[in-house]
Design a protein around this motif. Structure first.
Motif, PDB file in Angstrom:
ATOM      1  N   THR A  48      -0.720  11.175   4.426  1.00 38.66           N
ATOM      2  CA  THR A  48      -0.650  11.759   3.053  1.00 38.66           C
ATOM      3  C   THR A  48      -0.846  13.421   3.979  1.00 38.66           C
ATOM      4  OG1 THR A  48      -1.022   9.531   2.449  1.00 38.66           O
ATOM      5  CG2 THR A  48      -0.521  11.507   0.939  1.00 38.66           C
ATOM      6  N   ASN A  49       0.216  13.891   2.788  1.00 40.27           N
ATOM      7  CA  ASN A  49      -0.232  15.799   2.649  1.00 40.27           C
ATOM      8  C   ASN A  49      -1.089  15.941   4.556  1.00 40.27           C
ATOM      9  OD1 ASN A  49       0.655  16.296   0.422  1.00 40.27           O
ATOM     10  ND2 ASN A  49      -1.223  15.978  -0.324  1.00 40.27           N
ATOM     11  N   ALA A  50      -0.203  15.465   5.499  1.00 44.86           N
ATOM     12  CA  ALA A  50      -0.525  15.854   6.939  1.00 44.86           C
ATOM     13  C   ALA A  50      -0.547  16.610   7.113  1.00 44.86           C
ATOM     14  CB  ALA A  50       0.365  15.466   7.573  1.00 44.86           C
ATOM     15  N   ASP A  51       0.213  18.128   6.642  1.00 44.62           N
ATOM     16  CA  ASP A  51       0.121  19.157   7.432  1.00 44.62           C
ATOM     17  C   ASP A  51      -1.353  20.339   6.716  1.00 44.62           C
ATOM     18  OD1 ASP A  51       0.858  19.398   4.268  1.00 44.62           O
ATOM     19  OD2 ASP A  51       2.367  20.445   4.180  1.00 44.62           O
ATOM     20  N   ARG A  52      -1.451  19.458   5.426  1.00 46.02           N
ATOM     21  CA  ARG A  52      -2.553  20.819   4.483  1.00 46.02           C
ATOM     22  C   ARG A  52      -4.260  19.706   6.120  1.00 46.02           C
ATOM     23  NH1 ARG A  52      -2.284  18.151  -1.561  1.00 46.02           N
ATOM     24  NH2 ARG A  52      -4.848  18.664  -0.493  1.00 46.02           N
ATOM     25  N   TYR A  53      -3.838  18.302   6.170  1.00 47.96           N
ATOM     26  CA  TYR A  53      -5.145  17.948   7.393  1.00 47.96           C
ATOM     27  C   TYR A  53      -4.864  18.461   9.324  1.00 47.96           C
ATOM     28  CZ  TYR A  53      -7.115  13.871  10.167  1.00 47.96           C
ATOM     29  OH  TYR A  53      -8.069  13.401  10.521  1.00 47.96           O
ATOM     30  N   ILE A  54      -3.515  18.599   9.057  1.00 46.35           N
ATOM     31  CA  ILE A  54      -3.474  19.353  10.537  1.00 46.35           C
ATOM     32  C   ILE A  54      -4.258  20.981   9.890  1.00 46.35           C
ATOM     33  CG2 ILE A  54      -2.074  19.865  12.193  1.00 46.35           C
ATOM     34  CD1 ILE A  54       0.141  17.989  11.329  1.00 46.35           C
ATOM     35  N   ALA A  55      -4.077  21.822   9.060  1.00 45.61           N
ATOM     36  CA  ALA A  55      -4.805  22.847   8.781  1.00 45.61           C
ATOM     37  C   ALA A  55      -5.892  23.069   8.930  1.00 45.61           C
ATOM     38  CB  ALA A  55      -3.477  23.303   7.898  1.00 45.61           C
ATOM     39  N   GLU A  56      -6.445  22.093   8.279  1.00 44.32           N
ATOM     40  CA  GLU A  56      -8.016  22.023   8.656  1.00 44.32           C
ATOM     41  C   GLU A  56      -8.323  21.664   9.889  1.00 44.32           C
ATOM     42  OE1 GLU A  56     -10.488  18.590   6.609  1.00 44.32           O
ATOM     43  OE2 GLU A  56      -9.781  19.672   5.156  1.00 44.32           O
ATOM     44  N   LEU A  57      -8.009  20.847  10.727  1.00 40.25           N
ATOM     45  CA  LEU A  57      -8.721  20.933  11.859  1.00 40.25           C
ATOM     46  C   LEU A  57      -8.441  21.741  12.342  1.00 40.25           C
ATOM     47  CD1 LEU A  57      -6.385  17.141  12.501  1.00 40.25           C
ATOM     48  CD2 LEU A  57      -9.431  17.510  12.062  1.00 40.25           C
ATOM     49  N   GLN A  58      -7.342  22.764  12.531  1.00 36.96           N
ATOM     50  CA  GLN A  58      -6.920  24.169  13.049  1.00 36.96           C
ATOM     51  C   GLN A  58      -7.928  24.775  12.584  1.00 36.96           C
ATOM     52  OE1 GLN A  58      -2.826  24.739  12.407  1.00 36.96           O
ATOM     53  NE2 GLN A  58      -2.194  23.975  14.708  1.00 36.96           N
ATOM     54  N   HIS A  59      -8.012  25.059  11.494  1.00 39.81           N
ATOM     55  CA  HIS A  59      -9.398  25.991  10.806  1.00 39.81           C
ATOM     56  C   HIS A  59     -10.813  25.292  11.616  1.00 39.81           C
ATOM     57  CE1 HIS A  59     -11.590  28.447   8.134  1.00 39.81           C
ATOM     58  NE2 HIS A  59     -12.295  27.612   7.750  1.00 39.81           N
TER      59      HIS A  59
END
Length: 493
Positions: A48-59
């Motif tokens: 769910t909202n995987a793009d935001r989840y991946i952005a947080e992991l990268q950050h």
């Protein structure tokens, strides 16, 4: 498609869990400005909202790397895997076969002509009943426990003198958990330490976990990209089809294993998420250490209640105006000003200085009032907050009947005269004390007439002023003033 050790039942169970969560998040939400905003808009995970989840992991990964680069730390890339008895399968000629050394397999043991499943003898003495051990079961060697075993292996490394001798500010790491094709997890970790400590760390890893349990690399050019390769490999591409979830993601969901961890170099991730990207992790940590950002924790619930910076409050916990729902058998006893308040949710009453002698389900509890101030004092259960959630103010509707103008407002039809303004008809919205700025709040408090206003509202308003340090007085305890009979201890009338 690889199943990563998942059975058909486990795959079906994980898919049902995902579908149920999606349906709940999409079909339920909050009412904001005449719109229903689904809960799915506030959630970020792998499906769910995987793009935001991946952005947080990268950050998070880049924050650790930039911190290490600022400290001039060197990278040690470590891969840890579990011993053979944790693996249900093993590779033979590029294919998986059954591992006979796997401790979680089913086997029959015959002891004194009696057959036992997954049992072995820990002690056998002649003419004495043997001691049997049944802990070596299939559930003991599942992926979730295997992940915990990997954490114990890392803890052994962190307890080594070579690691503990490094200052806490000069060491950090991030790691990812990934499954083998048979479903057994292994760990990739980028550890950042001073250059003169690298060889000591390498020696400790080789001594604790000799090959093939560990693999070490010390010349990785881009640690973040190297590790994020493993992280992104475990995530599905849901940009075109959100229902395209592979067995790899289902493995994490079914076994409840987290993909990504970092060291406690920065502030808690919960604090960072509360601020919705207002700060980066590094900036938030620097501001927290310099006390420019303060975090307040509720000692009862252990949850964040307020966050403020040098400019004011930037996060506050939403108050609740309904009683907490608890089980019938749950009771709360608190001591307030030498008065014992016992709340029995089953009966929905609060008794002052009452002690529960016997509480049996489906029966009326037996109470003792011997230590009470007044045996007949009974107060109806009430919330600790004043009611702040009001019905949404409806918008007026212009209505013309036979050429005359009317306003349909709150289910009432009112004639709008020529000299009458619309504001005279509408019910003006009123801000609550916690929504006011400091000046407005103080003026509002000064204009309150304690003889005519609700005492509870007066107490709440004053407590807000005390919280903002506008008034230097002890806070008023609302639990004691659920009835107008009580007076405020901090007030002198």
């Amino acid at each position: 498609m690889e199943n990563y050790g998942l059975s058909k039942y486990q795959i079906k169970s994980a898919i049902n869990k995902v579908n149920f969560n999606k349906e709940f998040m999409l079909n339920n939400g909050v009412h904001i400005d005449d719109k229903i905003v689904p809960f799915a808009d506030f959630v970020a995970n792998s499906y769910t909202n995987a793009d935001r989840y991946i952005a947080e992991l990268q950050h998070r990964a880049w924050s650790v790397y930039e911190y290490a680069k600022e400290k001039c730390l060197s990278n040690v890339f470590i891969t840890l895997t579990l011993p053979s008895h944790w693996h249900p399968k093993k590779k033979f000629k590029k294919r998986l076969i059954t591992n006979k050394k796997f401790s979680g397999r089913k086997y029959i043991a015959t002891i004194n002509k009696i057959k036992f499943l997954n049992c072995h003898v820990t002690q056998r003495i002649p003419l004495v009943e043997p001691l049997l051990d049944f802990t070596n079961t299939i559930d003991k060697y599942n992926p979730r426990n295997a992940s915990k075993e990997l954490s114990k292996m890392l803890k052994e490394l962190f307890n080594e003198r070579s690691y503990r001798s490094i200052d806490k500010d000069d060491r950090c790491y991030f790691r990812v958990t990934e499954p083998h094709k048979d479903g057994t997890p292994h760990v990739h970790m980028s550890l950042f330490v001073p250059a003169d400590k690298v060889q000591f760390i390498v020696n400790s890893v080789n001594r604790l976990f000799p090959a093939p349990l560990s693999k070490i690399e010390t010349e990785v050019k881009s640690p973040v990209k190297y590790l994020m390769k493993y992280v992104l490999k475990t995530l599905d591409d849901l940009r075109e089809d959100t229902s395209k979830i592979t067995n790899l993601s289902l493995w994490y969901l079914y076994h409840g294993i987290s993909r990504f961890y970092t060291s406690r170099t920065f502030v808690a991730l919960e604090v960072y998420r509360k601020l919705n990207g207002m700060y980066t992790l590094r900036d938030l940590t620097k501001s927290y250490n310099s006390e420019d950002v303060n975090v307040y924790i509720d000692t009862t619930t252990q949850k964040i209640s307020k966050i403020d910076n040098q400019y004011g409050t930037i996060y506050t916990q939403k108050p609740v105006n309904w009683s907490q729902k608890l089980d019938d058998s749950y009771r709360i006893s608190t001591r307030i000003k030498f008065k014992i308040i016992t709340k029995i949710k089953k009966e929905k009453y609060t008794f002052i200085n009452a002690k529960v002698i016997q509480n049996i389900p489906f029966l009326i509890p037996i109470l003792d009032f011997e230590s009470g101030i007044d045996k007949n004092t009974v107060i109806q259960l009430d919330s600790g907050f004043e009611s702040i959630y009001k019905d949404k103010i409806q918008k007026p509707i212009d209505v013309i009947i036979d050429g005359e103008e009317f306003i349909l407002y709150h289910h009432q039809l009112k004639r709008l005269d020529e000299n009458q303004k619309l504001s005279d008809i509408l019910i003006k919205s009123k801000k609550q004390p916690y929504q006011m700025n400091d000046l407005h709040l103080y003026e509002y408090y000064q204009n309150l007439d304690i003889e005519t206003c609700d005492l509870k509202h007066y107490a709440v308003t004053k407590n807000v002023l005390i919280d903002r340090r506008i008034i230097d007085e002890p806070k008023i305890n609302l639990a004691l003033y659920q009835d107008d009979f009580f007076k405020f201890e901090s007030e002198v009338f």
